[in-house]
Motif scaffolding. Structure first.
Motif, PDB file in Angstrom:
ATOM      1  N   ILE A 140       0.839  -1.200   0.000  1.00 14.71           N
ATOM      2  CA  ILE A 140       0.000   0.000   0.000  1.00 14.71           C
ATOM      3  C   ILE A 140       0.876   1.254   0.000  1.00 14.71           C
ATOM      4  O   ILE A 140       0.605   2.233  -0.716  1.00 14.71           O
ATOM      5  N   VAL A 141       1.952   1.245   0.798  1.00 12.18           N
ATOM      6  CA  VAL A 141       2.867   2.378   0.834  1.00 12.18           C
ATOM      7  C   VAL A 141       3.462   2.637  -0.544  1.00 12.18           C
ATOM      8  O   VAL A 141       3.547   3.798  -0.998  1.00 12.18           O
ATOM      9  N   MET A 142       3.866   1.575  -1.246  1.00  6.80           N
ATOM     10  CA  MET A 142       4.423   1.758  -2.591  1.00  6.80           C
ATOM     11  C   MET A 142       3.391   2.364  -3.542  1.00  6.80           C
ATOM     12  O   MET A 142       3.727   3.199  -4.394  1.00  6.80           O
ATOM     13  N   ASP A 143       2.136   1.979  -3.369  1.00 10.99           N
ATOM     14  CA  ASP A 143       1.083   2.583  -4.198  1.00 10.99           C
ATOM     15  C   ASP A 143       0.920   4.072  -3.872  1.00 10.99           C
ATOM     16  O   ASP A 143       0.687   4.887  -4.772  1.00 10.99           O
ATOM     17  N   PHE A 144       1.037   4.414  -2.607  1.00  9.13           N
ATOM     18  CA  PHE A 144       0.910   5.829  -2.225  1.00  9.13           C
ATOM     19  C   PHE A 144       2.000   6.665  -2.889  1.00  9.13           C
ATOM     20  O   PHE A 144       1.758   7.813  -3.293  1.00  9.13           O
ATOM     21  N   PHE A 145       3.207   6.130  -2.989  1.00  5.30           N
ATOM     22  CA  PHE A 145       4.278   6.876  -3.658  1.00  5.30           C
ATOM     23  C   PHE A 145       3.922   7.169  -5.110  1.00  5.30           C
ATOM     24  O   PHE A 145       4.276   8.232  -5.643  1.00  5.30           O
ATOM     25  N   GLU A 146       3.255   6.232  -5.733  1.00  5.16           N
ATOM     26  CA  GLU A 146       2.870   6.431  -7.138  1.00  5.16           C
ATOM     27  C   GLU A 146       1.737   7.447  -7.269  1.00  5.16           C
ATOM     28  O   GLU A 146       1.710   8.244  -8.206  1.00  5.16           O
ATOM     29  N   LYS A 147       0.804   7.440  -6.323  1.00  2.00           N
ATOM     30  CA  LYS A 147      -0.412   8.245  -6.445  1.00  2.00           C
ATOM     31  C   LYS A 147      -0.256   9.669  -5.903  1.00  2.00           C
ATOM     32  O   LYS A 147      -0.945  10.586  -6.366  1.00  2.00           O
ATOM     33  N   TYR A 148       0.644   9.849  -4.906  1.00  2.00           N
ATOM     34  CA  TYR A 148       0.711  11.135  -4.217  1.00  2.00           C
ATOM     35  C   TYR A 148       2.133  11.681  -4.277  1.00  2.00           C
ATOM     36  O   TYR A 148       3.005  11.262  -3.503  1.00  2.00           O
ATOM     37  N   PRO A 149       2.386  12.600  -5.189  1.00  2.00           N
ATOM     38  CA  PRO A 149       3.739  13.154  -5.327  1.00  2.00           C
ATOM     39  C   PRO A 149       4.235  13.777  -4.016  1.00  2.00           C
ATOM     40  O   PRO A 149       3.473  14.445  -3.308  1.00  2.00           O
ATOM     41  N   GLY A 150       5.498  13.547  -3.733  1.00  3.13           N
ATOM     42  CA  GLY A 150       6.093  14.115  -2.530  1.00  3.13           C
ATOM     43  C   GLY A 150       5.804  13.358  -1.257  1.00  3.13           C
ATOM     44  O   GLY A 150       6.174  13.809  -0.166  1.00  3.13           O
ATOM     45  N   TYR A 151       5.108  12.223  -1.365  1.00  3.86           N
ATOM     46  CA  TYR A 151       4.745  11.425  -0.191  1.00  3.86           C
ATOM     47  C   TYR A 151       5.997  11.012   0.597  1.00  3.86           C
ATOM     48  O   TYR A 151       7.061  10.756   0.022  1.00  3.86           O
ATOM     49  N   GLY A 152       5.857  10.948   1.939  1.00  5.10           N
ATOM     50  CA  GLY A 152       6.983  10.584   2.785  1.00  5.10           C
ATOM     51  C   GLY A 152       6.711   9.364   3.643  1.00  5.10           C
ATOM     52  O   GLY A 152       5.609   9.189   4.186  1.00  5.10           O
ATOM     53  N   TYR A 153       7.718   8.515   3.751  1.00  4.25           N
ATOM     54  CA  TYR A 153       7.601   7.283   4.566  1.00  4.25           C
ATOM     55  C   TYR A 153       8.978   6.939   5.119  1.00  4.25           C
ATOM     56  O   TYR A 153      10.009   7.222   4.478  1.00  4.25           O
ATOM     57  N   ILE A 154       8.994   6.312   6.311  1.00 10.61           N
ATOM     58  CA  ILE A 154      10.252   5.947   6.962  1.00 10.61           C
ATOM     59  C   ILE A 154      10.335   4.438   7.169  1.00 10.61           C
ATOM     60  O   ILE A 154       9.410   3.825   7.722  1.00 10.61           O
ATOM     61  N   PHE A 155      11.430   3.843   6.728  1.00 11.74           N
ATOM     62  CA  PHE A 155      11.849   2.529   7.213  1.00 11.74           C
ATOM     63  C   PHE A 155      12.795   2.782   8.381  1.00 11.74           C
ATOM     64  O   PHE A 155      13.855   3.386   8.211  1.00 11.74           O
ATOM     65  N   ASP A 156      12.417   2.302   9.595  1.00 11.50           N
ATOM     66  CA  ASP A 156      13.288   2.552  10.733  1.00 11.50           C
ATOM     67  C   ASP A 156      14.049   1.302  11.183  1.00 11.50           C
ATOM     68  O   ASP A 156      14.751   1.333  12.186  1.00 11.50           O
ATOM     69  N   GLN A 157      13.923   0.212  10.419  1.00 10.32           N
ATOM     70  CA  GLN A 157      14.668  -1.011  10.692  1.00 10.32           C
ATOM     71  C   GLN A 157      15.030  -1.668   9.358  1.00 10.32           C
ATOM     72  O   GLN A 157      14.144  -1.943   8.546  1.00 10.32           O
ATOM     73  N   ALA A 158      16.298  -1.916   9.157  1.00  7.68           N
ATOM     74  CA  ALA A 158      16.731  -2.465   7.877  1.00  7.68           C
ATOM     75  C   ALA A 158      16.133  -3.838   7.617  1.00  7.68           C
ATOM     76  O   ALA A 158      15.875  -4.205   6.462  1.00  7.68           O
ATOM     77  N   TYR A 159      15.898  -4.612   8.680  1.00 12.83           N
ATOM     78  CA  TYR A 159      15.319  -5.946   8.485  1.00 12.83           C
ATOM     79  C   TYR A 159      13.978  -5.851   7.771  1.00 12.83           C
ATOM     80  O   TYR A 159      13.657  -6.701   6.921  1.00 12.83           O
ATOM     81  N   VAL A 160      13.162  -4.844   8.106  1.00 17.36           N
ATOM     82  CA  VAL A 160      11.841  -4.720   7.496  1.00 17.36           C
ATOM     83  C   VAL A 160      11.977  -4.551   5.983  1.00 17.36           C
ATOM     84  O   VAL A 160      11.266  -5.195   5.202  1.00 17.36           O
ATOM     85  N   LEU A 161      12.904  -3.698   5.547  1.00 20.12           N
ATOM     86  CA  LEU A 161      13.129  -3.512   4.116  1.00 20.12           C
ATOM     87  C   LEU A 161      13.737  -4.766   3.500  1.00 20.12           C
ATOM     88  O   LEU A 161      13.337  -5.195   2.403  1.00 20.12           O
ATOM     89  N   GLN A 162      14.683  -5.375   4.175  1.00 20.49           N
ATOM     90  CA  GLN A 162      15.321  -6.584   3.658  1.00 20.49           C
ATOM     91  C   GLN A 162      14.292  -7.682   3.434  1.00 20.49           C
ATOM     92  O   GLN A 162      14.265  -8.322   2.369  1.00 20.49           O
ATOM     93  N   ASN A 163      13.437  -7.908   4.411  1.00 18.22           N
ATOM     94  CA  ASN A 163      12.445  -8.969   4.285  1.00 18.22           C
ATOM     95  C   ASN A 163      11.442  -8.671   3.185  1.00 18.22           C
ATOM     96  O   ASN A 163      11.039  -9.564   2.420  1.00 18.22           O
ATOM     97  N   TYR A 164      11.047  -7.394   3.056  1.00 20.66           N
ATOM     98  CA  TYR A 164      10.104  -7.025   2.003  1.00 20.66           C
ATOM     99  C   TYR A 164      10.712  -7.257   0.625  1.00 20.66           C
ATOM    100  O   TYR A 164      10.037  -7.770  -0.291  1.00 20.66           O
ATOM    101  N   LEU A 165      11.984  -6.910   0.463  1.00 19.56           N
ATOM    102  CA  LEU A 165      12.625  -7.097  -0.838  1.00 19.56           C
ATOM    103  C   LEU A 165      12.867  -8.573  -1.134  1.00 19.56           C
ATOM    104  O   LEU A 165      12.858  -8.969  -2.316  1.00 19.56           O
ATOM    105  N   GLU A 166      13.080  -9.377  -0.130  1.00 21.64           N
ATOM    106  CA  GLU A 166      13.202 -10.818  -0.367  1.00 21.64           C
ATOM    107  C   GLU A 166      11.898 -11.383  -0.909  1.00 21.64           C
ATOM    108  O   GLU A 166      11.901 -12.297  -1.741  1.00 21.64           O
ATOM    109  N   ARG A 167      10.782 -10.826  -0.460  1.00 20.35           N
ATOM    110  CA  ARG A 167       9.480 -11.260  -0.936  1.00 20.35           C
ATOM    111  C   ARG A 167       9.084 -10.577  -2.250  1.00 20.35           C
ATOM    112  O   ARG A 167       8.296 -11.132  -3.026  1.00 20.35           O
ATOM    113  N   ASN A 168       9.624  -9.370  -2.485  1.00 14.13           N
ATOM    114  CA  ASN A 168       9.252  -8.577  -3.662  1.00 14.13           C
ATOM    115  C   ASN A 168      10.504  -7.992  -4.313  1.00 14.13           C
ATOM    116  O   ASN A 168      10.703  -6.766  -4.318  1.00 14.13           O
TER     117      ASN A 168
END
Length: 811
Positions: A39-67
Motif C-alpha cells: 500500500i505504501v508503494m502505491d501511495f508513492f505512485e499516487k501522491y507526489p512528494g509522499y513521505g515514509y520511513i523505514f526505521d529497521q533495515a530488516y523490514v526492508l530486507q524482508n520485504y525485498l526478499e518477498r518482492n
C-alpha cells in the motif's frame, strides 16, 4: 548558528511501528508488513512528494526478499527527486538494557551496511522507537556506528528540567553526544480515546489532529503511525482539506526526519548527561530463559571470532549475528506474551548459539589432542569445566556427575593444547558427613551447620558476607503484566521453607556442598481466595550447589529452581556487611559501569540511601536495575563482586542484595494481551553465580569475576592447533576487549575503558603487527604507538592490527 535553519515548516512523514514479534510470530508479522508496504508503494505512485520511513533495515530486507522487483522503485524513492522514502536506524530495534554493547554495534553495522549496499544510502539518524529505557553509553555507541541523530524510544526518569518531547543533546558517559529528535506530534484517526467526555469518529479525529498540528509554532516534526493496521488513505483527503482551508495559518507538508534534524541549532539545545532508566523492570525476569540464551549466544559468538582469529580464519557469522539481533528485538528480549512467539525467539537465539559453537569447533581443527580456548583477558589460573569427550591428560581431574574439572594457568585470549586423557584419570570426590559441616579453602571459611551457610573471608580482616541467611530464597505475590510488576504483599522467606544439607563432597580441586529445599504447603493467606499463600501459587522447590575452589579467590552457586503456578516473583537474597550510607553499587552496562542507588521498598532506617525517582517511574519499575555480567558492591572497608549469566535484575537495599530470578504475572495490560502459560516459567530453571570478596581498592575484581562465568575457558576435543601465545592483551585491567576478529585479512580489535578512568596503556601482541586507528567498520586510519594508547573514561576504541606492508581492502 546553523546555516540550514528553516523556520515555520511542518515535517510530516508516515511510518509503521513494526514489531518483529510480539502479538504474532515473526512470519505472521512479515506477511502483515508485506501488505502494508505494498500500500505504501502505491501511495508513492499516487501522491507526489509522499513521505515514509523505514526505521529497521530488516523490514526492508524482508520485504525485498518477498518482492525483489520493488528494489528499483524503492531506490528511486530514496532519491529526493522522486519521493521522500527515508532509511533510518540499524538492523532492528533491540532492548538496550538486556544486550551487550557489542551486540548493539553489530546491529547498527548490519543495518547501515544493508542500506548502503542495497540503496546506496547511509543513514545519519538512528532509531530506538519504543525501546524500553537506554543506558548511559548509548550516545557513544551510536556515534561510533556513524549516527549523528536519534529518533528516541521511551525515556523514563528524565530530570524535571529536561523536556523529552523537545529536541536535546544527549551526552554519553565518555562525553560523546548525539542530538535527540522529539517524539513528534501525531496524526491520528483513533475513534476512541480513554476518559474523554466528547466522542470523535475517525474522520473527526483525523481532522482535529491535522488542525492541531497546523496551529503549532516553529519547525514541527510529525508522524502518522500505525502498527498492524494499514495506513488509511483518508489521510490524504484530510491533508488536502486542511491545506485548502482559507484560514489555515500554514501548510502541512511532507518532510524528512533528516531535514528536520538539520534545522536544529545544536549549540542552543539543552544537554543531558546520564541514562534513561529504570522502566518496565518486570522484563528482566519474565521468560528468564530468553535472557540466559541471549547472554550465551553473545559469549559464544565472541569465542568463535576469537578462535578464528587465533587460527587465521575469517568467520562467516553474519547470519548468526542477524538471528541474534532478531532475538534481541525489544519485545522479544523482554518476553513475548504468546508462547508461539517465544518459541520463535528461542529458535533464533539457538541458531546463533549453535552457529557460533560449530564455528569455534571447526576453527580449532580435528586432531588427536584437546584444546582449551581462553576467551578471557585474565592470565590467572582457572577452574575449567569439560566433558568426558574433551579430557586433557597430565592434569588432576575431579569428577562431578557428568562434568569434569581441572585447573590450568592460561594466557589471555589464547589456545592451550593438551594430550587427550580418559575418564579413568579423574578423581571422585570423597563424601563427608553433612551434619554440622564446616570447611575452608585458601580464601574462604564456611559453616553449613544451617543449610544457609555462614561464609567468611580468609584474605581480609573485614569479611563482607553477612552471617545469616546467605542464599535465602524469597517469593512473593506478584500479579503484574509481562512488563510491569504489581506487588500485592510483603515477601515470604525461609520461615515458610524446609531446607537441608544433603551432600558434601571434597575433592583435590574444590569442595561442593549441596542443599535442597522447598516451600511448605498448607499456609493460608490472611485474606483473599482460598489456597496456599495466594491464588495461583502452586509449588516451589530448589537445589543449591555451592562450589568452593581450593585455591581460587571466588566461589560459585548453581541454583536450580522448580516452580509451578503463577502470580509469583522469586528472588535470591545475599546479606552483606557493608555500610549502606557509604556503600556504592556499580553495575556492568553496555560499554560502561554505572553507579546506582536503591529507590524502592527501602526500609525507613535506610531512607537516606534512597534515590528519588519521578513519580511515574513507580508505576513501571519495582526496585530492580539491569546488569549485564556483574555487579560490584563496596564501601570503604570491603567489596563484593557478583557475576551472573543472563540474570539481569539486581538491587541492594540496606544490607541486603536481592537478585530477581523469575516471575509469572497474569495481568492483561501490555497490548491488551494476557500472558500465556509458557510465560509462567514452570519447571526447572538453572541460575549460575560467582562471588568474590575484595578490598575496596580492587576495583577491577568484578570485571575479572564476570569473565569467570561469561568468558569461561572452552574445552574442545580433537584439535590439531598447537599452543599459542596470547592473540593480544592490554596492560591495564580496566581496558576490556569487546571483540577480536579477522576481516579482509587484518585483525580488528574493539576495546573500551570500563571503570571511568583516564588510562594510558600498552597493547601487547605479535612484534610484527602494527596498530592503526579504525572506525567500527575497519576503515584504517593513522598508525598508533602500541605502547602509548590513550583511553578517556569509558571510551570505546577500534583498532586494526596488520603486518607492515600488508595489502587489503580497508574501505
Amino acid at each position: 548558528m546553523n546555516e540550514n535553519k528553516m523556520e515555520d515548516k511542518i515535517f510530516l512523514t508516515t511510518i509503521h511501528h513494526s514489531d518483529l514479534t510480539w502479538q504474532f510470530p515473526y512470519e505472521e508479522y512479515d506477511e502483515i508488513r508485506e501488505e502494508q508496504l505494498n500500500i505504501v508503494m502505491d501511495f508513492f505512485e499516487k501522491y507526489p512528494g509522499y513521505g515514509y520511513i523505514f526505521d529497521q533495515a530488516y523490514v526492508l530486507q524482508n520485504y525485498l526478499e518477498r518482492n525483489p522487483k520493488k528494489l528499483e522503485q524503492i531506490r528511486a524513492y530514496v532519491d529526493e527527486g522522486r519521493g521522500m522514502l527515508e532509511l533510518i536506524g540499524g538492523y532492528c530495534i533491540p532492548d538496550m538494557n538486556l544486550i551487550s554493547g557489542e551486540s548493539f554495534l553489530r546491529n547498527c553495522m548490519l543495518g547501515r551496511e544493508f542500506y548502503q549496499k542495497t540503496c546506496g544510502y547511509t543513514p545519519q539518524c538512528a532509531s530506538l522507537m519504543d525501546s524500553f529505557g537506554t543506558p548511559f553509553q548509548t550516545p557513544q555507541m551510536l556515534a561510533a556506528a556513524g549516527y549523528h541523530y536519534l529518533a528516541p524510544g521511551r525515556m523514563p526518569n528524565a530530570p524535571e528540567d529536561l523536556d523529552v518531547d523537545a529536541p536535546f543533546v544527549w551526552q554519553g558517559a565518555a562525553g560523546t553526544s548525539v542530538t535527540v529528535a522529539p517524539q513528534g506530534a501525531g496524526i491520528d484517526k483513533t475513534s476512541y480515546v480513554t476518559n474523554v467526555p466528547v466522542m470523535l469518529d475517525e474522520d473527526e479525529r483525523f481532522e482535529k489532529t491535522f488542525t492541531d498540528l497546523q496551529k503549532m509554532k516553529g519547525n514541527v516534526l510529525a508522524y502518522y503511525i500505525s502498527e498492524v493496521q494499514m495506513l488509511d488513505e483518508r489521510f490524504f483527503k484530510h491533508l488536502e482539506a486542511v491545506n485548502a482551508n482559507a484560514g489555515a495559518e500554514r501548510k502541512v507538508t511532507f518532510g524528512r526526519l533528516a531535514d528536520y534534524c538539520k534545522t536544529l541549532d545544536e549549540d542552543t539545545l539543552p544537554v543531558y548527561k546520564g541514562e534513561f532508566n529504570p522502566v518496565f523492570t518486570g522484563c528482566y525476569t519474565t521468560r528468564i530463559g530468553v535472557k540466559q540464551q541471549i547472554r550465551a549466544a553473545e559469549n559464544a559468538l565472541f569465542n568463535a571470532e576469537l578462535a578464528c582469529a587465533l587460527t587465521d580464519r575469517e568467520p562467516d557469522l553474519e547470519k548468526a549475528w542477524r538471528q541474534l539481533a532478531l532475538g534481541q528485538f525489544h519485545d522479544a528480549a523482554c518476553g513475548c506474551h504468546h508462547d508461539a512467539c517465544n518459541t520463535g525467539v528461542m529458535e533464533k537465539l539457538q541458531f546463533a548459539l549453535s552457529c557460533a559453537e560449530d564455528s569455534c569447533a571447526e576453527a580449532l581443527g580435528r586432531g588427536t589432542a584437546v584444546a582449551v580456548l581462553n576467551p578471557s583477558a585474565s592470565g590467572e589460573e582457572q577452574l575449567i569445566e569439560t566433558t568426558a569427550g574433551a579430557l586433557p591428560a597430565g592434569v588432576p581431574l575431579q569428577r562431578d556427575g557428568d562434568r569434569y574439572y581441572f585447573t590450568a594457568k592460561l594466557l589471555p585470549l589464547s589456545v592451550k593444547t593438551f594430550e587427550a586423557g580418559c575418564p579413568d584419570e579423574a578423581v571422585d570426590p570423597q563424601k563427608r558427613d553433612t551434619a554440622g559441616y564446616c570447611g575452608e579453602t585458601d580464601c574462604f571459611a564456611f559453616d553449613f551447620t544451617n543449610p544457609m551457610p555462614k561464609i567468611k573471608s580468609r584474605r581480609y580482616g573485614h569479611s563482607v558476607f553477612g552471617q545469616e541467611n546467605f542464599g535465602k530464597i524469597i517469593f512473593r505475590h506478584e500479579s503484574g503484566s509481562m512488563w510491569a510488576e504489581v506487588l500485592r504483599e510483603v515477601p515470604y522467606g525461609a520461615e515458610f521453607q524446609d531446607e537441608e544439607v544433603c551432600d558434601v563432597e571434597e575433592g583435590p580441586l574444590f569442595i561442593k556442598v549441596t542443599t535442597r529445599g522447598a516451600v511448605r504447603p498448607g499456609h493460608r493467606p490472611i485474606s483473599g481466595n482460598a489456597g496456599d499463600y495466594w491464588p495461583g501459587f502452586g509449588s516451589l522447590s530448589f537445589k543449591k550447589e555451592y562450589i568452593f575452589p581450593r585455591h581460587l579467590p571466588y566461589f560459585r552457586l548453581r541454583l536450580t529452581v522448580d516452580f509451578t503456578g503463577y502470580n509469583t516473583k522469586i528472588s535470591l537474597r545475599i546479606p552483606v556487611e557493608l555500610d549502606p550510607l557509604k556503600a556504592k553499587a556499580l553495575y556492568d552496562t553496555p560499554f560502561a559501569a554505572v553507579c546506582r542507588k536503591p529507590y524502592f521498598e527501602v526500609p525507613y532506617k535506610y531512607r537516606d540511601t534512597a534515590q528519588p525517582m519521578q513519580p511515574g517511574v513507580y508505576n513501571y519499575a519495582k526496585g530492580d536495575y539491569p546488569a549485564l555480567h556483574w555487579v560490584d558492591y563496596s564501601d570503604d572497608q570491603a567489596g563484593l563482586s557478583i557475576a551472573n549469566t543472563g540474570t539481569p535484575g539486581h538491587q541492594m537495599v540496606g544490607k541486603d542484595i536481592f537478585i530477581s530470578l523469575q516471575r509469572s504475572g497474569t495481568n492483561c495490560q501490555d497490548g491488551t494481551m494476557y500472558p500465556q502459560p509458557g510465560s509462567y516459567d514452570n519447571g526447572e530453571h538453572v541460575f549460575d553465580f560467582a562471588f568474590s570478596d575484595h578490598a575496596p581498592e580492587e576495583d577491577t575484581a568484578a570485571v575479572a569475576l564476570g569473565a569467570v562465568l561469561n568468558r569461561a575457558p572452552v574445552c574442545i576435543a580433537g584439535t590439531s592447533v598447537q599452543n599459542q601465545e596470547s592473540l593480544l592483551r592490554f596492560s591495564k585491567s580496566n581496558v576490556a576487549v569487546s571483540a577480536a576478529y579477522r576481516d579482509k585479512g587484518v585483525l580488528i580489535v574493539r576495546a573500551y575503558e570500563i571503570l571511568g578512568k583516564e588510562t594510558q596503556c600498552g597493547l601487547i601482541c605479535s612484534e610484527g603487527l602494527s596498530c592503526y586507528e579504525s572506525d567500527v567498520y575497519g576503515n584504517i586510519g593513522e598508525k598508533l604507538d602500541k605502547q602509548q594508547l590513550q583511553f578517556a573514561p569509558f571510551e570505546i576504541r577500534t583498532f586494526v592490527l596488520k603486518m607492515e606492508g600488508q595489502q587489503g581492502d580497508f574501505s
